[in-house]
Design an enzyme around this catalytic site. Structure first.
Site, PDB file in Angstrom:
ATOM      1  CG  ASP A  66       1.619   0.572   0.252  1.00 21.14           C
ATOM      2  OD1 ASP A  66       2.822   0.424   0.563  1.00 21.14           O
ATOM      3  OD2 ASP A  66       0.706  -0.114   0.718  1.00 21.14           O
ATOM      4  CG  HIS A 104       4.376  -2.172   2.375  1.00 25.05           C
ATOM      5  ND1 HIS A 104       3.206  -1.450   2.329  1.00 25.05           N
ATOM      6  CD2 HIS A 104       4.329  -2.875   3.534  1.00 25.05           C
ATOM      7  CE1 HIS A 104       2.482  -1.711   3.411  1.00 25.05           C
ATOM      8  NE2 HIS A 104       3.137  -2.575   4.158  1.00 25.05           N
ATOM      9  CB  SER A 155       0.697  -4.142   5.616  1.00 24.07           C
ATOM     10  OG  SER A 155       1.128  -2.956   6.201  1.00 24.07           O
TER      11      SER A 155
END
Length: 558
Positions: free
Chosen positions: A71, A297, A467
């Protein structure tokens, strides 16, 4: 296609340009924090029944499972993640030496394949369509007969033709869309300045804006226009400054795409990483900074998987006995295949048994490298979980990489592709943005208004996308592996896919917005269910249920 999973949907941004004083804002979220872990029977929410799973497992022992998260980075100081971070016990922190001899110096929490030896890190990067178009332009522009090309070159040629149509096709709407985006950003920025004065502080959240009662028509219009972006993306916990940063990043990226037809993209990565990109064996590059500049994220994804359970802080992760390994390979832009391939190999070599991949793009010029890494993971008993993407498109027809189908048309048996589901109270059973596919998307998992960890040490908030759905599945996979460690990736895949909840109600096809059962949008026709998964895993582990051989949903496996 826009395969970005880190920023706001362009469709939502463009929709905002049509707002006027009389326009309606998007439906506000009406699901509680942590709804994705709840149970349909007891809570009336289309979650994954986590508490029931733990009730079933309460007298059983578990073993730690390492879950690698490929990620953007992770907040290693977060209160809910710090206790569950993977730590390389063979490495002495900060001594500048490769103590364990694996080629990566001071890799305590994982590795950053987007770093330079000088400590700099890649943040922004270009899109793969532009890179493919310019990389092969001189070679293929005048090609008249592709029959003599090798199989890999035919793959590159087909990719280049697609990229040429996308990048240099000159769609007439592009300029108009960019103008609309810029105008909307200016409008919202101006409104934000007014709202800061009206609310009485420089930083406020979407929730606070929702509760704010303007005392003038100008402030009312500004509130309504800006509130749209919070509600449309279920980001009510995000601040005004963060939302504007996301908005500006999306505009910058779209502007770069608009220029790509005549101008090669900037080599952001090459300027910092300085490896020989064309050599997959030149693999010992990067640095140990897994937090880097933008870990939002990856921090959120990691919390969904394994944030400390039952500690009274923030939220609970799905799995209770995991160690999160961060492998940074996802920039603000499209990831590079070499980084993805080496990230998978790093995770496997350092003990990960589940790898979450919440990223995607429409082109994969070095797919052979990624394919080899996928095969390597399979040989070492590692399950790969991948987000389907946020374009609202049918993956049976469209391209989305990395993919379970390899260049030789075989399929990886250790791979699960995940679409995003929601709750009817919060927008619908199927997320409007989720990619789908009766053949290519294995199952759905909650991915709308998911509350989890954010950078800042003790911060939390909602994000949404496939995601967020992918780590829900990775968390359940890790939970199963933890309590039933003898199960292979193929057996865990079987367990997860044959224990889904098949809703009695229909969702909407994200592409057509017509009613459709989940059986028309995915292989299994269901949403992952942690309780049913551990029950089935128990039966498989005890030999009461046998799992078919090396297959990938009935397709030819390698």
């Amino acid at each position: 296609m826009n395969h970005t999973m880190k920023h706001l949907a362009v469709a939502a941004l463009l929709a905002g340009t049509t707002l006027s004083a009389g326009a309606q804002t998007a439906t506000r979220e009406s699901v509680p924090k942590g709804w994705h872990t709840r149970d349909l029977q007891t809570d009336g929410l289309y979650g994954i029944s986590v508490d029931k799973a733990y009730d079933f497992l309460k007298n059983k022992k578990s073993t730690p499972v390492i879950v690698a998260v490929i990620d953007s980075g992770i907040d290693t100081a977060h209160e809910d993640l710090r206790p569950v971070l993977w730590r390389n016990a063979k490495e002495i922190p900060g001594n500048g030496k490769d103590d364990d001899g694996n080629g990566y110096v001071d890799d305590i929490y994982g590795w950053n394949f987007l770093g330079g030896k000088d400590g700099r890190n890649v943040g922004k990067d270009s899109d793969e369509a532009s890179r493919v178009y310019h990389k092969y332009k001189d070679r293929f522009e005048k090609l008249t007969d592709s029959a003599s090309l090798s199989s890999i070159d035919r793959f590159h040629y087909a990719s280049w033709k697609r990229a040429k149509e996308q990048v240099a096709g000159g769609e007439p709407t592009d300029a108009m869309q960019m103008m609309m985006l810029r105008r909307t950003f200016q409008m919202v920025s101006k409104g934000d300045s007014l709202l800061q004065k009206g609310i009485g502080k420089a930083t406020y959240t979407g929730k606070e804006l929702d509760e704010y009662k303007p005392d003038s028509e100008e402030l009312r219009r500004s509130r309504q226009a800006f509130l749209y972006f919070f509600t449309a993306n279920n980001l009510m916990e995000m601040s005004n400054k963060e939302l504007l940063e996301e908005f500006k990043a999306e505009i910058d990226k779209e502007e770069a795409k608009a220029e790509a037809g005549t101008k090669a993209p900037k080599a952001y990565r090459a300027e910092i990483v300085k490896d020989n990109y064309e050599d997959i064996n030149d693999r010992y590059y990067g640095n140990a900074d897994v937090m880097a500049s933008d870990s939002r994220h990856g921090t959120h994804v990691s919390g969904i998987i394994g944030a400390v359970r039952n500690n009274g802080k923030g939220m609970d992760g799905v799995a209770d006995n995991v160690k999160i390994m961060m492998v940074r390979a996802v920039p603000d832009g499209d990831e590079h295949d070499k980084d993805v391939a080496l990230a998978i190999r790093y995770a496997v070599d350092n003990g990960a048994k589940v790898i979450n991949m919440s990223f995607g793009k429409g082109y994969s010029p070095e797919k052979n490298w990624v394919d080899d890494a996928v095969k390597y993971a399979a040989s070492k008993g590692v399950l790969l979980v991948h987000a389907a993407g946020n374009d609202g498109e049918n993956l049976d027809k469209e391209f989305n990489y990395p993919s379970s189908m390899l260049l030789d048309s075989s399929y990886a048996p250790n791979w699960i592709t995940v679409g995003a589901s929601g709750d009817p109270k919060g927008g619908g059973l199927v997320a409007y943005f989720s990619n789908f596919g009766k053949k290519e998307v294995d199952l759905f998992a909650p991915g709308v208004a998911i509350y989890a960890t954010l950078p800042g040490g003790n911060k939390y908030g909602n994000l949404q996308g496939t995601s967020m759905a992918s780590p829900v599945v990775a968390g359940v996979a890790a939970l199963v592996k933890s309590y039933y460690p003898s199960l292979t990736p193929q057996q865990i895949k079987y367990v997860l896919e044959n224990s889904v909840t098949k809703p009695a109600i229909e969702g909407k096809n994200p592409e057509t917005q017509q009613a459709a059962p989940l059986s028309e949008l995915s292989v299994t026709g269901g949403v992952i269910n942690a309780y049913e998964a551990v029950r089935l895993a128990d039966q498989v582990s005890s030999g009461k249920v046998s799992v078919p051989g090396n297959t990938a949903n009935g397709k030819k496996a390698f």
